[in-house]
Enzyme design. Sequence first.
Site, PDB file in Angstrom:
ATOM      1  CE  LYS A 282      -4.147   1.794   2.575  1.00 15.57           C
ATOM      2  NZ  LYS A 282      -4.952   1.610   3.561  1.00 15.57           N
ATOM      3  CD  GLU A 367     -19.354  -2.717   9.185  1.00 12.47           C
ATOM      4  OE1 GLU A 367     -18.391  -2.094   8.710  1.00 12.47           O
ATOM      5  OE2 GLU A 367     -19.520  -3.911   8.741  1.00 12.47           O
ATOM      6  NE  ARG A 395     -20.816  -3.908   5.967  1.00 10.95           N
ATOM      7  CZ  ARG A 395     -20.381  -4.353   4.776  1.00 10.95           C
ATOM      8  NH1 ARG A 395     -20.669  -3.515   3.658  1.00 10.95           N
ATOM      9  NH2 ARG A 395     -19.685  -5.370   4.905  1.00 10.95           N
TER      10      ARG A 395
END
Length: 670
Positions: A282, A367, A395
Amino acid sequence: MSHLERIRRPADLRGLSTADLEVLAKEVRDFLVTAVSRTGGHMGPNLGVVELTLALHRVFDSPRDRIVFDTGHQAYVHKLLTGRQDFANLRRRGGLSGYPSRAESDHDVVENSHASTALSWADGIAKANQLRGLTGRSVVAVIGDGALTGGMAWEALNNIADGQDRSLVIVVNDNGRSYAPTIGGLARHLDALRTTPHYEKVLDWGKRTLQRSGPPGRLAFDALHGMKKGLKDVIAPQGLFEGLGIKYVGPIDGHDFTELEVALRRAKAFGGPVIVHAITEKGRGYTPAETDVVDRFHAVGVIHPETGLPVAPSRFGWTSVFAEEIVEIGRRRSDVVALTAAMLAPVGLAPFAEEFPDRVFDVGIAEQHAVTSAAGMAFAGLHPVVALYATFLNRGYDQLLMDVALHRAGVTFVLDRAGLTGDDGASHNGMWDMALLRTVPGLRLAAPRDEATLRAALREAVTVEDAPTVVRYPKGALPEALPALGRHGSLDVLARHAGSPRVLVVGVGVMAHTAVEVATGLDAQGIGATVVDPRWVVPVSADLVDLARQHDLVVTVEDGLVTSGIGSALRDALAAGGGDVPVRSHGIPARFLEHASRAELVEEFHLRGQDIAREAAAAVAALPTPAAPPAGAGPAVRPSADEARAGRPHGGERTSNPGRPGPDAAPSGR
């Protein structure tokens, strides 16, 4: 003309040599750093997938072959390769979205930037291709290792494994991070795959020895990589994936064009489900991102490209207030713990984690698990604080309803980025929460308007042990403090203007500032108005219903859905009590919003103070003329808010359960 400028469609990549690709990759990174520095956006994820995206578009024929990006914040390179190289207005109205967008290109599939969904999308597309007889088409899902922490991804894998005759390639973009380093058992497994010393030694030996030995050596190296069951099976513990019945290829260097293309072509030719495990970095190629230990420049504002430093310093914002206050609460309450879903720093829990490392639980992009785990913690004697972006609570709605509320669990939810967030588009606007949470029995929701009321709401919320509490606040910098002039029971009175008829303006959360502007506009036209902030907006306060009955018109202003929102709740409460005062609600329409700034959306939806004042004045003009009082009677006079309060028990109390956040729970000086 640069290599990048010559690319107008993916087919333009296929005639490039490896040397050309290396030059193109550098040009893409330079473009991303320059462009995203000017507009802000997701920098680190896109710098990490340059070679991977180039290889995907060389091997697969998009849009005939469908490429689905999970989350989608790593799709900038994909945009560049599919004819979208004007990034001047990225994430601004009229410009490119920060996520894939079907409105922009036939090459885009999934606009929803919520994570862990791509495998289910790909499974559905592959099944449809098979049933429709569309042979010779591949489906590719690109999913980060962070998104694999989401349960939905594993539900999809379970089903994908059952379709051995469907061409579906899963590319695991493994950079060891979601926003921050990926956590959990899956992360440890991928670490094992990523760091097996023997595997790395064999790869290095192959590259050094075989590839230097001319054509025979290169053929031997290719053969080594192509073994169905070979040396890598012995030295890399990839059994987790193959145990599911899905062929596994990797780990491979996600920045090596040769390795990527060999692996992807073999996966495409296999004809069934295949996982290609690519190791990427990244922020690759941009030193400020590579050295950023927090999130590798996951998302940035406008920055200086040379240094990565912000052009303008960030103002103290809502998230920073929460970060400070939850630490103070944690110091006083050893039972308070914090949970989040792969967003420790973005939601402001990093300082709490630093001071109380054993009281913070980052569950990954999960979640649903976070909410039910919090219910278990509450049952066992803790008070969990679950910090999420408002849009991501969607969610976990079922778990909040059936695991938390049904069991009257004392769990506090802190919703960052509530209301209009704008730039990130439809999936990130936190506009659904109040309408959704109105349906949860026993739930109590606070919408603070400034720093002081946010701190007070948090302190009040964690005292409730018999029901879920929610504190929501918007994205960005704090507004000016808006102190109350007084109280009407549980309500903060923010402004009072004399005149007739009289309008009650109800400001919800940060929109209380707008409500004050509305009253000022009405006063300029000789219309009296009272402005109140309920602070706790779900359920509707009996004090608010009572005060509304004393006015000729009620105007509500909120930054949530106008349909089924707080204005609708007040209208329902008035109707249930036999009140006939008209209520005009102002909020966000029930539709998916294109990306734009918050100010642009506020203007579009006529949510500025002058817009609402104009509509309210017109509504006042349309009110029926009051009947004349009987002969000899004095003029009909409605009591003021203070007069109404004087006739009530002290404090204007409402019926409530013990521990419910009440009007007197906040400290003086509000």
